[in-house]
Design a protein around this motif. Structure first.
Motif, short mmCIF file in Angstrom:
data_model
loop_
_atom_site.label_atom_id
_atom_site.label_comp_id
_atom_site.label_asym_id
_atom_site.label_seq_id
_atom_site.Cartn_x
_atom_site.Cartn_y
_atom_site.Cartn_z
N GLY A 9 0.78 -1.22 0.00
CA GLY A 9 0.00 0.00 0.00
C GLY A 9 0.81 1.28 0.00
N ALA A 10 2.13 1.19 -0.26
CA ALA A 10 2.97 2.38 -0.23
C ALA A 10 2.53 3.37 -1.31
CB ALA A 10 4.43 2.01 -0.44
N SER A 11 2.48 4.65 -0.96
CA SER A 11 2.12 5.69 -1.92
C SER A 11 3.31 5.96 -2.84
CB SER A 11 1.74 6.97 -1.19
OG SER A 11 2.87 7.52 -0.53
N ALA A 12 3.04 6.67 -3.94
CA ALA A 12 4.11 7.05 -4.86
C ALA A 12 5.15 7.89 -4.13
CB ALA A 12 3.54 7.81 -6.05
N SER A 13 4.70 8.77 -3.24
CA SER A 13 5.62 9.60 -2.47
C SER A 13 6.55 8.75 -1.61
CB SER A 13 4.82 10.55 -1.57
OG SER A 13 5.66 11.27 -0.71
N GLN A 14 5.99 7.74 -0.93
CA GLN A 14 6.81 6.85 -0.09
C GLN A 14 7.80 6.06 -0.94
OE1 GLN A 14 3.31 4.92 1.73
NE2 GLN A 14 4.21 5.37 3.72
N ILE A 15 7.34 5.57 -2.08
CA ILE A 15 8.20 4.77 -2.93
C ILE A 15 9.39 5.58 -3.43
CG2 ILE A 15 8.34 3.55 -5.16
CD1 ILE A 15 5.41 2.68 -4.66
N LEU A 16 9.13 6.80 -3.88
CA LEU A 16 10.23 7.63 -4.36
C LEU A 16 11.21 7.94 -3.23
CD1 LEU A 16 11.45 9.15 -6.75
CD2 LEU A 16 10.16 11.16 -6.04
#
Length: 321
Positions: free
Chosen positions: A87-94
């Motif tokens: 469930g990681a957001s794009a912000s977290q992934i980056l």
């Protein structure tokens, strides 16, 4: 009017594009479970985005690239293996890919593991590379050791041995006058016997005292694990010790010869090393199992024989004899 209408359409499009780019930047991502994701050396944001989409971590590689340019702060992604949470957001992934904090794996060496099984453990560890021989017995400090994908087994083993060298040096400097061993090498030998004789941390200093007292008196140590070691190199024997094996003279058998064996029989942990360098203030010369996983200690042979009878009675009640 037509010009105003065109500007309105353009503004609406820009808003729509902005909303499309912003969508999912902070919200929950599509990953249903944690994903191990590797960024190779020299990888671009575009190639990483395409692979993230394929792995199910993001819904759109194109949107992720735009989000990274608009919201990502200009930081570059770093090579390494990472864990993308479910469930990681794009912000977290980056942020994860820009952090350089690669996924750490851990190989655990339990206290008392013989070196042949240290090698087995290293060879079974996921994502380590290369072969390695069984290390010198007693040279590895039991602990958990982190590593990254692609690390060599030889490099991890070298860290295990360096840890033992450091710990033993410090422990030797702090040794107490009651310690009977004459060198760090002897400390490891005796500590390996203590390690194999008891799994109870609270007993280690007393077991160390028993063997220290025996060494001072010139009594044979009579430690069963030393009989087994030359037969299996520390692996489980799987049967009872034979009388012929108790009589065998091979440098390790502490029934057949007094004094320490010629080398360690396992890789002892910190508590066992500390125990032989600071044994308990005890006059005990004997110990036998007490039926609870621990031992009962005795100063005299008569006391010990009485304790042995109690242990045999426990074993008979359990149907073991």
């Amino acid at each position: 009017m037509r010009k105003i209408g065109c500007l309105g359409i353009i503004a609406a499009l820009l808003v729509a594009v902005g909303l499309w780019v912003a969508h999912g930047w902070k919200g929950e991502g599509p990953a249903a479970r944690p994903i191990a994701f590797t960024v190779p050396q020299g990888a671009t944001l575009a190639s990483a985005a395409a692979r993230l989409e394929k792995a199910g971590a993001i819904s759109s590689a194109t949107r992720f690239r735009l989000q990274a340019r608009v919201f990502g702060g200009g930081g570059s992604i770093k090579a390494g293996e990472y864990e993308i949470p479910a469930g990681a957001s794009a912000s977290q992934i980056l942020s994860i890919l820009q952090s350089g904090k690669a996924l750490q794996r851990v190989v655990v060496i339990p206290e008392g593991l013989p070196s042949v099984m240290v090698r087995d453990t290293l060879m079974k560890a996921d994502e380590l590379t290369g072969d390695v021989a069984a290390p010198k017995e007693g040279s590895v400090l039991p602990d958990g050791y982190s590593y990254e994908r692609g690390d060599t087994r030889a490099a991890v083993l070298a860290r295990m041995q360096a840890a033992m060298t450091r710990y033993l040096a410090g422990a030797w400097k702090a040794r107490k006058p009651a310690s009977v061993v004459a060198s760090p090498e002897q400390a490891i030998i005796l500590a390996s016997i203590v390690e194999k004789e008891t799994g109870k941390p609270a007993e280690r200093r007393t077991v160390a005292a028993v063997y220290s007292n025996r060494l001072r008196l010139g009594m044979p140590l009579q430690a069963d694990p030393t009989v087994i070691y030359p037969i299996t190199r520390g692996r489980p024997l799987g049967r009872r010790i034979r009388q012929s094996e108790l009589r065998a003279k091979n440098g390790y058998n502490t029934y057949a010869s007094a004094g320490l064996p010629v080398g360690p029989i396992a890789n002892p942990g910190r508590l066992s090393i500390d125990a032989v360098l600071d044994p308990a203030p005890s006059k005990a010369l004997y110990f036998v199992a007490d039926g609870t996983g621990g031992h009962v200690f005795a100063n005299t042979l008569a006391e010990h024989n009485a304790n042995v009878k109690k242990w045999y009675a426990i074993r008979r009640a359990r149907g073991e004899m």
